[in-house]
Write an enzyme that holds these catalytic residues in place. Structure first.
Site, PDB file in Angstrom:
ATOM      1  CG  ASP A  21      -2.175   1.033   1.129  1.00 43.89           C
ATOM      2  OD1 ASP A  21      -2.286   1.515  -0.175  1.00 43.89           O
ATOM      3  OD2 ASP A  21      -2.678   1.330   2.119  1.00 43.89           O
ATOM      4  CG  ASN A  69      -7.279  -2.231  -6.490  1.00 42.02           C
ATOM      5  OD1 ASN A  69      -6.368  -2.957  -6.276  1.00 42.02           O
ATOM      6  ND2 ASN A  69      -7.540  -1.156  -5.630  1.00 42.02           N
TER       7      ASN A  69
END
Length: 250
Positions: A21, A69
């Protein structure tokens, strides 16, 4: 003594999972588009894979692209897919050189044809490698994984192959995307976010969590060593008491 030398090789996490991340924030800090962060994350991936293999970790799973996503801006998703294809193509030879097998978990049928083809070719070319298994979680989410397993079990029950009363945790595990793999011993998340973001929900039941403020493009071998050393300081009880563990180990 270096960080690497401090690691107890007899107490390595068998399976490390990583939520990579912070790519977008890293790029934004430098005044660039988010894809710039993804491009610069490749070095972090390479270093983490190399360090894990060198130590003797058996499985390394990287959360590369979640089902959520897909809702990101179309331009970013398309750039990510192109980057994925080119990276897999470039790194396949290196994986073979280092005796690392590539696998993928997730709804890979939803990936673009070029990406899926490149992935399948890399998996086939590295299939005989035995040093470590690198698992890419692509178009993956924990809820998708469990839902898919339930659907497959329901079909097996409908076909008379499974008796509902005989369904156990082991039955469910056989139908998960990670069937045949050990559950992660250690989960690393970069960027400081304190959540698991729909990743390996079933498999993380007793996984040790390690969260670092570092953004993923800046992640290097030393940071992996730090995470493993922190893991080795913990007592893994699996619901038991410390006294029970001490008695079992004595």
């Amino acid at each position: 003594m270096s960080l690497k030398e401090k690691i107890d090789l007899g107490n390595l996490p068998q399976h490390i999972a990583v939520i990579m991340d912070g790519n977008g924030r890293w790029a934004k800090k430098k005044g660039n588009l988010r894809i710039f962060g993804h491009q610069n994350a490749i070095t972090a991936v390479r270093e983490t894979v190399e360090a894990s293999a060198e130590l003797g970790v058996e499985y390394l799973t990287l959360y590369a692209f979640s089902t959520e996503n897909w809702s990101r801006p179309k331009q970013e998703v398309e750039a990510l897919m192109q980057l994925l294809v080119s990276t897999i193509s470039k790194e396949t030879a290196t994986l073979n050189k280092n005796n690392i097998r590539l696998q993928a978990i997730g709804d890979t049928a939803s990936l673009p044809n070029s990406c899926r083809k490149q992935l399948q070719e890399a998996i086939a070319k590295t299939n005989q490698n035995t040093r470590m298994t690198l698992v890419l979680a692509l178009s993956y989410s924990g809820r998708w994984d469990i839902t898919n397993a339930v659907q497959q079990i329901a079909k097996a029950v409908q076909a008379g192959e499974i008796n509902p009363e005989q369904i156990t945790e082991q039955t469910v595990e056989k139908y998960l995307a990670t069937a045949g793999m050990p559950d992660p011993s250690l989960l690393i998340r970069t960027s400081g976010e304190q959540r698991i973001s729909n990743f390996l929900l079933w498999q993380l039941a007793y996984t040790e969590l390690y969260i670092t403020e570092l953004l993923w493009p800046d992640y290097r071998k030393e940071h992996l060593y730090e995470a493993i050393l922190a893991y080795q300081q913990r007592e893994r009880r699996f619901g038991k008491t410390s006294e029970q563990l001490q008695k079992a180990n004595s």
